[in-house]
Design an enzyme around this catalytic site. Structure first.
Site, PDB file in Angstrom:
ATOM      1  N   TYR A  35       0.852  -1.207   0.000  1.00 23.38           N
ATOM      2  CA  TYR A  35       0.000   0.000   0.000  1.00 23.38           C
ATOM      3  C   TYR A  35       0.884   1.252   0.000  1.00 23.38           C
ATOM      4  O   TYR A  35       0.727   2.141  -0.829  1.00 23.38           O
ATOM      5  CB  TYR A  35      -0.905  -0.026   1.237  1.00 23.38           C
ATOM      6  N   SER A  75      -3.213  12.451  10.844  1.00 17.50           N
ATOM      7  CA  SER A  75      -2.346  11.315  10.541  1.00 17.50           C
ATOM      8  C   SER A  75      -0.902  11.756  10.832  1.00 17.50           C
ATOM      9  O   SER A  75      -0.701  12.827  11.410  1.00 17.50           O
ATOM     10  CB  SER A  75      -2.542  10.976   9.074  1.00 17.50           C
ATOM     11  N   THR A  76       0.066  10.950  10.436  1.00 20.23           N
ATOM     12  CA  THR A  76       1.466  11.387  10.599  1.00 20.23           C
ATOM     13  C   THR A  76       2.147  11.413   9.236  1.00 20.23           C
ATOM     14  O   THR A  76       1.824  10.609   8.357  1.00 20.23           O
ATOM     15  CB  THR A  76       2.290  10.431  11.486  1.00 20.23           C
ATOM     16  N   LYS A 113       5.315   3.573  17.762  1.00 23.01           N
ATOM     17  CA  LYS A 113       4.078   3.879  17.038  1.00 23.01           C
ATOM     18  C   LYS A 113       3.162   2.664  17.159  1.00 23.01           C
ATOM     19  O   LYS A 113       3.426   1.612  16.558  1.00 23.01           O
ATOM     20  CB  LYS A 113       4.414   4.182  15.576  1.00 23.01           C
ATOM     21  N   GLU A 158      -4.382   4.732  21.796  1.00 18.00           N
ATOM     22  CA  GLU A 158      -4.669   3.694  20.811  1.00 18.00           C
ATOM     23  C   GLU A 158      -5.288   2.474  21.503  1.00 18.00           C
ATOM     24  O   GLU A 158      -4.852   2.090  22.589  1.00 18.00           O
ATOM     25  CB  GLU A 158      -3.322   3.319  20.160  1.00 18.00           C
ATOM     26  N   LYS A 271       9.515   4.970   9.660  1.00 22.15           N
ATOM     27  CA  LYS A 271       9.111   3.628   9.216  1.00 22.15           C
ATOM     28  C   LYS A 271      10.231   3.103   8.342  1.00 22.15           C
ATOM     29  O   LYS A 271      10.554   3.699   7.333  1.00 22.15           O
ATOM     30  CB  LYS A 271       7.802   3.704   8.423  1.00 22.15           C
ATOM     31  N   CYS A 360      -4.764 -30.308  -0.095  1.00 21.94           N
ATOM     32  CA  CYS A 360      -3.503 -30.150   0.632  1.00 21.94           C
ATOM     33  C   CYS A 360      -2.344 -30.676  -0.220  1.00 21.94           C
ATOM     34  O   CYS A 360      -2.410 -31.779  -0.743  1.00 21.94           O
ATOM     35  CB  CYS A 360      -3.578 -30.919   1.947  1.00 21.94           C
ATOM     36  N   CYS A 382      -1.848 -36.138   8.029  1.00 23.36           N
ATOM     37  CA  CYS A 382      -1.180 -35.312   7.014  1.00 23.36           C
ATOM     38  C   CYS A 382       0.331 -35.337   7.315  1.00 23.36           C
ATOM     39  O   CYS A 382       0.765 -34.882   8.375  1.00 23.36           O
ATOM     40  CB  CYS A 382      -1.743 -33.894   7.075  1.00 23.36           C
TER      41      CYS A 382
HETATM   42  N1  NAD Z   1      -2.768  -2.467   3.788  1.00 21.42           N
HETATM   43  C1  NAD Z   1      -3.566  -1.523   3.350  1.00 21.42           C
HETATM   44  O1  NAD Z   1      -4.333  -1.712   2.417  1.00 21.42           O
HETATM   45  C2  NAD Z   1      -3.561  -0.167   3.995  1.00 21.42           C
HETATM   46  C3  NAD Z   1      -4.539   0.764   3.665  1.00 21.42           C
HETATM   47  C4  NAD Z   1      -4.511   1.982   4.316  1.00 21.42           C
HETATM   48  C5  NAD Z   1      -3.535   2.278   5.243  1.00 21.42           C
HETATM   49  N2  NAD Z   1      -2.595   1.334   5.548  1.00 21.42           N
HETATM   50  C6  NAD Z   1      -1.534   1.613   6.522  1.00 21.42           C
HETATM   51  O2  NAD Z   1      -1.887   2.609   7.421  1.00 21.42           O
HETATM   52  C7  NAD Z   1      -0.955   3.669   7.414  1.00 21.42           C
HETATM   53  C8  NAD Z   1      -1.666   4.990   7.444  1.00 21.42           C
HETATM   54  O3  NAD Z   1      -2.697   4.901   8.401  1.00 21.42           O
HETATM   55  P1  NAD Z   1      -3.071   6.034   9.437  1.00 21.42           P
HETATM   56  O4  NAD Z   1      -3.159   7.319   8.759  1.00 21.42           O
HETATM   57  O5  NAD Z   1      -4.211   5.567  10.209  1.00 21.42           O
HETATM   58  O6  NAD Z   1      -2.010   5.963  10.476  1.00 21.42           O
HETATM   59  P2  NAD Z   1      -0.606   6.518  10.368  1.00 21.42           P
HETATM   60  O7  NAD Z   1       0.286   5.383  10.028  1.00 21.42           O
HETATM   61  O8  NAD Z   1      -0.599   7.712   9.519  1.00 21.42           O
HETATM   62  O9  NAD Z   1      -0.334   6.921  11.841  1.00 21.42           O
HETATM   63  C9  NAD Z   1      -0.882   8.096  12.384  1.00 21.42           C
HETATM   64  C10 NAD Z   1      -1.464   7.732  13.653  1.00 21.42           C
HETATM   65  O10 NAD Z   1      -0.565   7.064  14.483  1.00 21.42           O
HETATM   66  C11 NAD Z   1      -1.064   7.173  15.777  1.00 21.42           C
HETATM   67  N3  NAD Z   1       0.028   6.898  16.728  1.00 21.42           N
HETATM   68  C12 NAD Z   1       0.433   5.642  17.058  1.00 21.42           C
HETATM   69  N4  NAD Z   1       1.406   5.685  17.951  1.00 21.42           N
HETATM   70  C13 NAD Z   1       1.637   6.967  18.249  1.00 21.42           C
HETATM   71  C14 NAD Z   1       2.530   7.628  19.134  1.00 21.42           C
HETATM   72  N5  NAD Z   1       3.402   6.948  19.874  1.00 21.42           N
HETATM   73  N6  NAD Z   1       2.511   8.958  19.199  1.00 21.42           N
HETATM   74  C15 NAD Z   1       1.660   9.650  18.436  1.00 21.42           C
HETATM   75  N7  NAD Z   1       0.770   9.094  17.579  1.00 21.42           N
HETATM   76  C16 NAD Z   1       0.763   7.750  17.478  1.00 21.42           C
HETATM   77  C17 NAD Z   1      -1.718   8.528  15.841  1.00 21.42           C
HETATM   78  O11 NAD Z   1      -3.002   8.381  16.359  1.00 21.42           O
HETATM   79  C18 NAD Z   1      -1.842   8.959  14.399  1.00 21.42           C
HETATM   80  O12 NAD Z   1      -3.151   9.276  14.065  1.00 21.42           O
HETATM   81  C19 NAD Z   1      -0.157   3.503   6.145  1.00 21.42           C
HETATM   82  O13 NAD Z   1       1.179   3.836   6.383  1.00 21.42           O
HETATM   83  C20 NAD Z   1      -0.337   2.039   5.771  1.00 21.42           C
HETATM   84  O14 NAD Z   1       0.788   1.277   6.171  1.00 21.42           O
HETATM   85  C21 NAD Z   1      -2.586   0.132   4.938  1.00 21.42           C
HETATM   86 ZN    ZN Z   2      -2.693 -32.173   4.627  1.00 24.43          ZN
END
Ligand code: NAD
Ligand code: ZN
Length: 645
Positions: A35, A75-76, A113, A158, A271, A360, A382
């Site tokens: 993503y 978001s961050t 995070k 969280e 990240k 399988c 199995c």
């Molecule tokens: N796999 C997928 O299809 C898919 C789809 C959408 C998003 N994503 C994932 O989600 C991420 C974006 O999601 P997002 O915007 O919700 O989150 P983010 O990764 O942008 O993180 C922002 C959030 O982290 C939180 N946070 C966690 N620990 C923290 C700390 N110690 N201090 C401060 N804040 C903290 C905050 O609440 C903040 O809102 C992307 O990087 C992606 O990896 C994946």
């Molecule tokens: Zn099996």
């Protein structure tokens, strides 16, 4: 799905929206790396001003009450490279100079995070992020058993699962810990395993202010030490994480930096991604594991990546292969970021369509689909499951070599498919299976060595692969009940131990009974089981207690936690009402101390704590009683901690 570079911009945005919705509702259609680094990166490259990139990615609505946030929850911004980080530091220093702040004095705070669901806990309501402006009232999660770490109205934080709960069971049912949280918040009926985790107090709302953090300067952010600092915080916090968050400490500077519609300019997430290479899939192979889960392995054209030749890449699970439509001829990105097994990170060019197996690969039994996973239910016969169970025993007890995949395969083809049978084999038997005389001799030597070299009893027990009885829980269980008494231990007795919920306890009790004939016949072979001393709660000052270690310790914190576990205690990451002891080192944050005082948690300095546990012999009926030791142990005076608070 088409590769990112073959989509038009509107197609790319609608795919990102769909992926985001699926992710927020707990069943992602692609993994995070794909993503972020494939689809999102493509949009960044093509259209950096696209509205999708400039607002908070919205959550689903969980059907709950909508509440406007007092302040938007943003978001961050993300930094993936040292260059991204250096740019962030440069921006901070630029504004600092305008304000007349000496740049070398700027401090940054790093916290892990958390990878759960963000929310704001104020006015007795917990409101999840929603679209950042308007959130979802999810206060009901506290009625389900989510623990509010640090008490009520603690602000931003969280909803997260303890990593231990993930590793000891839930990972067998869900593809990601965050899916557990999303499921719990939105579901009408909570999944029984999640219910179990809630009952055992393993799901928390943890405010960011309660997280372990480290103050650093710009030099640490741009130097090689950044990864070590983040690793330590991420692994030490006890929760699943997806990076670390770095923020400016100075309020005046934060105020001046402000925010965009997407993120705060004074905050950035670190990240890490490893080196990425591109290769072609030459085949998709399926493997049946010890528990019957059938997982995809992608064979790729050999490529050099992070110091090694790579030919196999994990395709994660059937759902992933299906959603990304990975078949022969696909060109894929592969990353390796610290972990041993390289990971797939997006399809660059489409090849043949994905083909999921119906049966399988080992026993031909019809497969069952459970969410993203394919399962072979033929546990009894199995061959792949049997081989992996045998392999699990040998690798878990850890005092025997040579019984790897190849040896086990030969044994299985000669009908030696049970552990006791393996231990009966003689030099001659091994030779008759085709092992050379020297090899046969070595195998017999290893068998004898594994019987005589000491093994901790919890390691031995964990070797049988009983569901929910990994090393940690085996250790906890055996710290209260000796191995030989296990068949008569009831589900209620297990449930009474810390961190065993009702369902888990009854499954463990019944599986121990059904596996007992095997365990007993193995014990009877005469293994040298040292066991941990049988620490009955009444004779051990910390048996059954919940302990939080905080601050900079004289001894490595990991060691202290291991030791506490060995003595039957449960180390926790933060202070809550069920914490019994807070052990403090230097520079303890005020929040933890306040929480401990609020919950009447006993506070002990590291030295006093060590004195308490070491001056009691841990054998039963020896030495002074715990009570007398408890009286003797110095309880640190509150005044001492005001210094650090
Ligand atoms: N796999 C997928 O299809 C898919 C789809 C959408 C998003 N994503 C994932 O989600 C991420 C974006 O999601 P997002 O915007 O919700 O989150 P983010 O990764 O942008 O993180 C922002 C959030 O982290 C939180 N946070 C966690 N620990 C923290 C700390 N110690 N201090 C401060 N804040 C903290 C905050 O609440 C903040 O809102 C992307 O990087 C992606 O990896 C994946
Ligand atoms: Zn099996």
């Amino acid at each position: 799905m088409k590769p990112a570079n073959e989509l038009t911009t509107p197609e790319l945005v609608s795919f990102l929206k769909a992926a985001n919705q699926a992710y927020r509702s707990g069943s992602p259609i692609i993994d995070d790396a794909t993503y972020d680094h494939v689809y999102l990166a493509e949009l960044h490259k093509r259209d950096p001003l696209n509205p999708f990139l400039n607002r908070v990615e919205p959550e689903g609505d969980f059907g709950s009450e909508k509440v406007r946030h007092e302040r938007p929850m943003l978001s961050t911004e993300k930094a993936y490279t040292t260059k991204d980080m250096a740019n962030f530091v440069r921006r901070v220093e630029g504004i600092a100079q305008e304000l007349g702040i000496i740049t070398s004095s700027i401090q940054y705070r790093i916290t892990p995070k958390l990878d759960g669901m963000a929310g704001n806990y104020s006015k007795n309501n917990l409101v999840a992020r929603g679209n950042g402006e308007v959130g979802n009232n999810v206060t009901h999660v506290f009625n389900h058993g989510v623990q509010a770490i640090g008490g009520a109205n603690t602000g931003l934080g969280e909803i997260v699962l303890l990593s231990s709960a993930w590793e000891n069971g839930l990972s067998e049912k869900f593809s990601h810990p965050r899916n557990v949280i999303v499921g719990l918040v939105g579901a009408d009926k909570i999944n029984e395993d999640v219910f179990e985790a809630l009952q055992a107090g393993h799901v928390h709302f943890t405010p960011y202010s309660e997280l372990p953090g480290q103050l650093v300067t710009a030099k640490d952010l741009t130097g090689p030490q950044l990864n070590d600092i983040c690793d330590q915080l991420e692994t030490g916090c006890g929760y699943p994480t997806d990076g670390s968050v770095i923020e400016v400490v100075n309020d005046q500077l934060k105020e001046a930096m402000g925010h965009t519609s997407h993120h705060y300019r004074w905050q950035i997430a670190w990240k890490r991604v490893g080196e990425m290479v591109t290769s072609t899939v030459t085949g998709v192979y399926w493997q049946t594991g010890r528990t019957g889960r059938v997982t995809p392995i992608l064979k790729i054209d050999r490529v050099w990546l992070s110091g090694a030749w790579i030919e196999n890449v994990t395709g994660h699970h059937a759902g992933n292969v299906q959603n990304l439509n990975i078949g022969r001829g696909c060109i894929v990105n592969v990353v390796r970021s610290g972990e041993v097994i390289p990971k797939l990170c997006g399809v660059v060019k489409k090849g043949e369509s994905a083909l999921l197996p119906r049966t399988c690969p080992s026993c031909d039994n019809e497969l069952i689909r459970e969410r993203e996973f394919l399962i072979c239910a033929n546990t009894e016969s199995c061959q792949a499951q049997i081989a992996n169970r045998l392999g699990h025993f040998f690798s878990t007890i850890g005092n025997i070599d040579l019984f790897g995949e190849k040896t086990i395969d030969t044994l299985l083809t000669h009908g030696v498919d049970e552990l006791p049978k393996i231990y009966e084999q003689t030099d001659k038997d091994f030779q008759s299976m085709g092992f050379g005389p020297k090899q046969a001799q070595n195998l017999v030597r290893e068998i004898n060595r594994s019987l005589t070299d000491p093994i901790e009893d919890w390691r031995f027990l964990a070797g049988f692969g009983i569901r929910h009885l990994g090393k940690g829980d085996s250790r906890r269980l055996l710290s209260s009940y000796p191995l030989l008494e296990l068949p008569s231990v009831t589900a209620e007795q297990i449930q009474a131990l810390p961190s065993f919920g009702q369902l888990k306890a009854s499954r463990i009790a019944s599986e121990i009974r059904s596996t007992w004939p095997l365990i007993e016949s193995m014990i009877n072979l005469g293994f040298n089981l040292t066991g941990i001393p049988n620490v009955a709660k009444s004779d051990n000052p910390i048996g059954g207690l919940n302990i939080v270690f905080t601050g900079k310790m004289e001894n490595p914190r990991k060691k202290l936690e291991e030791q506490a576990l060995m003595l039957g205690a449960t180390p926790q990451s933060s202070v809550s009402k069920n914490t019994d002891i807070l052990v403090v080192g230097q520079n303890v944050g005020s929040k933890k101390l306040e929480a401990a005082r609020k919950h009447n948690t006993r506070i002990l300095e590291e030295a006093a704590y060590l004195e308490m546990i070491t001056s009691t012999p841990h054998e039963k009926h020896e030495g002074p009683s715990t009570n007398s030791l408890k009286k003797e142990a110095k309880t640190a005076s509150e005044d001492q901690f005001k210094l650090f608070a």
